[in-house]
Design an enzyme around this catalytic site. Structure first.
Site, PDB file in Angstrom:
ATOM      1  N   TYR A 127      14.007  32.545   3.494  1.00  0.00           N
ATOM      2  CA  TYR A 127      12.694  33.141   3.848  1.00  0.00           C
ATOM      3  C   TYR A 127      12.507  33.501   5.449  1.00  0.00           C
ATOM      4  CZ  TYR A 127      10.615  32.027  -0.678  1.00  0.00           C
ATOM      5  OH  TYR A 127      10.259  32.038  -1.928  1.00  0.00           O
TER       6      TYR A 127
ATOM      7  N   LYS B 173       0.762  -1.235   0.096  1.00  0.00           N
ATOM      8  CA  LYS B 173      -0.089   0.113  -0.082  1.00  0.00           C
ATOM      9  C   LYS B 173       0.773   1.180  -0.004  1.00  0.00           C
ATOM     10  CE  LYS B 173      -0.294  -0.325   5.053  1.00  0.00           C
ATOM     11  NZ  LYS B 173      -0.867  -0.937   6.069  1.00  0.00           N
TER      12      LYS B 173
HETATM   13  C1  LIG Z   1      -0.036  -1.945   6.732  1.00  0.00           C
HETATM   14  C2  LIG Z   1      -0.483  -3.162   7.548  1.00  0.00           C
HETATM   15  C3  LIG Z   1       0.204  -4.049   7.693  1.00  0.00           C
HETATM   16  C4  LIG Z   1       1.775  -4.074   7.667  1.00  0.00           C
HETATM   17  O1  LIG Z   1       2.203  -3.428   8.759  1.00  0.00           O
HETATM   18  P1  LIG Z   1       3.853  -3.064   9.348  1.00  0.00           P
HETATM   19  O2  LIG Z   1       3.967  -2.549  10.428  1.00  0.00           O
HETATM   20  O3  LIG Z   1       4.346  -2.112   8.121  1.00  0.00           O
HETATM   21  O4  LIG Z   1       4.552  -4.475   8.946  1.00  0.00           O
HETATM   22  C5  LIG Z   1      -0.238  -5.213   8.104  1.00  0.00           C
HETATM   23  N1  LIG Z   1      -1.515  -5.542   8.190  1.00  0.00           N
HETATM   24  C6  LIG Z   1      -2.387  -4.318   8.052  1.00  0.00           C
HETATM   25  C7  LIG Z   1      -4.033  -4.418   8.164  1.00  0.00           C
HETATM   26  C8  LIG Z   1      -2.028  -3.100   7.512  1.00  0.00           C
HETATM   27  O5  LIG Z   1      -2.683  -2.006   7.286  1.00  0.00           O
END
Ligand SMILES: *Cc1c(COP(=O)(O)O)cnc(C)c1O
Length: 521
Positions: free
Chosen positions: A415, A186
């Site tokens: 700035y 993701k």
């Molecule tokens: C993002 C996510 C993961 C992975 O988590 P990490 O801490 O990056 O390993 C696993 N399960 C779900 C439901 C997530 O949203």
């Protein structure tokens, strides 16, 4: 085509990896191997092209390999090329010219050298192609590499595909036999590029990919990824596309369940088998998922709904990285097991169970169940202090000094005149700013960047596209030098700490306009 020799030789010097992938001109993608000396290098380059450019229109440009240009050698090259569907072939060098009859592409051309190629070809004709430029170190192909690459500003996120595979294998080594691996890609694979990482993971046999939204899954499918894909936050407006692209929803409440099964029935004629869905239960995170008291109703609904089948039941841990909260985590795991067992018993069939994220995988090996969901760890970062030294950083954010100047005591920088020189200073302007994802909280000497491995504090307020560094005490620094924002010697964890955030945010904040360059040995 104008070509800058200085830049060219500099790029070649810096290049440690044989293979690079990056955006090319006119919407193309450029895969280049400038150390393609023999048949095995050609084979390796072609495999990479197949892995990453599965559904793309492919062009292959090769130089003569080292050695005598015997017809046999070119026959072998033609054989290697045939294992891959390519649209266009270009051979460069006297050997290719002599042996051109070995190649039978409709769209092919042969040139004595790189200059002849550039004189005769219209580069626009490579629009949207996946272009492999593979030449021996004697071939002058670094010129082609330069000509074909997209000319953006000099801020680059380098991503080592070798290190990502290394991390994948570290996690594989702590998995029990038969436990499946879902990798979370993701948010553009935590900033590193969803289709590139997805294709790489597919070639390395992971079992599942996890995305947040349907669009991310669709991009993976269009790039040729055929692995099962779970969508964490399916939205109703995306159900139809999900079904079309065979993306599996995480169902976390009855409203979503009903809406999804309605949509399925409307397109039911297309499906012989029940559609796979993932049931999310909440065990303490209090974000998404069925609560324990809702399970009976869920079971009732599932039993009377033949259009879907539960392929997995999952939950998510809230503090898996924190040893002080082990009791809470164990409580989540226990609750999860209880609910999943009940579902399995009442539904009368088995499904996969999974609850562990990255830190959970190494810290709670007894809770691996049937599958784990690896995220941050594969990108080289973990909250598990014992595991961190075994992982390699996969990305490094780098930019370039565009100007150096000296200022007198009393002058100010940037700035708001936030930096006031108390003595004569030497300062460098670097072409990275907050629009590239460089957090403004890092300015005003809160953080530094590395130039030739020396720390240079960020001074004044960070601008949209640039920032300034104090290089007064640094030796041997000149315009055009590379500047490291994060990487092996300055970690995303260190920056996250200064920003009072977590490494996830640092990685996912690198903006889309920063050019990604993928490296492989
Ligand atoms: C993002 C996510 C993961 C992975 O988590 P990490 O801490 O990056 O390993 C696993 N399960 C779900 C439901 C997530 O949203």
């Amino acid at each position: 085509m104008k070509f800058k020799a200085r830049q060219n030789s500099k790029l070649l010097d810096m290049r440690e990896n044989a293979m690079e992938m990056k955006s090319g001109i006119y919407g193309s993608t450029l895969v280049s191997n400038l150390k393609c000396e023999d048949l095995s290098d050609i084979r390796k380059s072609m495999n990479f092209l197949l892995q990453q450019g599965k559904n793309a229109r492919k062009t292959v440009i090769l130089s003569d390999p080292a050695g005598k240009p015997k017809p046999q050698l070119y026959e072998e090259i033609a054989n290697i090329l045939q294992q891959n569907i390519i649209e266009r072939f270009i051979g460069i060098g006297p050997g290719f010219c002599e042996n051109r009859e070995q190649f039978k592409y409709q769209n092919q051309a042969f040139y004595k050298n790189v200059s002849k190629f550039l004189e005769n070809e219209d580069l626009l004709s490579f629009e949207e192609h996946f272009i492999l430029v593979a030449g021996s170190s004697k071939s002058n192909f670094q010129k082609l590499d330069y000509v074909f690459q997209e000319k953006t500003h000099e801020t680059i996120l380098n991503i080592s595909l070798d290190n990502l595979i290394h991390n994948l294998n570290v996690y594989r080594s702590v998995l029990k036999p038969n436990v499946k691996l879902m990798v979370m890609v993701k948010a553009a694979a935590y900033g590193s590029g969803i289709t590139q990482i997805g294709n790489l993971l597919q070639a390395n046999d992971v079992d599942y990919l996890g995305v947040a939204y349907p669009d991310e899954g669709i991009n993976l499918r269009l790039a040729g990824v055929e692995l099962p894909i779970m969508v964490l936050s399916p939205e109703q407006s995306g159900y139809e596309a999900m079904i079309r692209f065979n993306l599996e929803p995480e169902i976390y409440n009855l409203r979503g369940f009903r809406a999804f099964t309605e949509k399925l029935k409307k397109s039911a004629s297309e499906f012989e088998n029940p559609y796979p869905i993932h049931i999310k239960v909440d065990t303490g995170m209090n974000r998404l998922g069925f609560e324990e008291h809702q399970i009976d109703e869920l079971i009732e609904q599932l039993r009377s709904e033949p259009s879907v089948r539960v392929t997995s039941v999952m939950s998510h841990l809230a503090v898996s990285e924190d040893p002080n909260e082990n009791d809470f985590t164990l409580g989540q795991i226990e609750k999860f097991e209880r609910i999943a067992q009940k579902l399995e018993k009442e539904l009368g069939y088995s499904f996969q169970k999974h609850i562990l994220n990255s830190s959970g995988i190494s810290r709670f090996p007894d809770a691996q169940f049937d599958m784990v969901r690896l995220g941050l760890g594969i990108y080289g970062v973990t909250g598990d202090k014992e595991l961190q030294p075994k992982l390699k950083h996969i990305s490094s954010l780098r930019s370039e000094i565009v100007q150096i100047r000296e200022i007198e005591a009393g002058e100010t920088v940037g700035y708001g005149r936030a930096e006031k020189a108390s003595k004569k200073m030497r300062i460098a302007t670097v072409s990275i700013g907050y629009a590239d994802g460089l957090d403004r909280r890092l300015g005003n000497r809160k953080a530094h960047m590395l130039i030739n491995n020396q720390p240079a504090p960020i001074i004044g307020n960070i601008c949209m596209d640039m920032c300034m560094l104090d290089i007064t005490d640094l030796t041997d620094v000149k315009e055009g030098d590379e500047v490291i924002v994060f990487g092996q010697n300055q970690t995303v964890q260190q920056l996250a700490k200064i920003m009072e955030t977590i490494p996830y945010e640092v990685l996912t904040s690198v903006s889309g306009r920063v050019k990604r360059v993928y490296l492989q040995e």
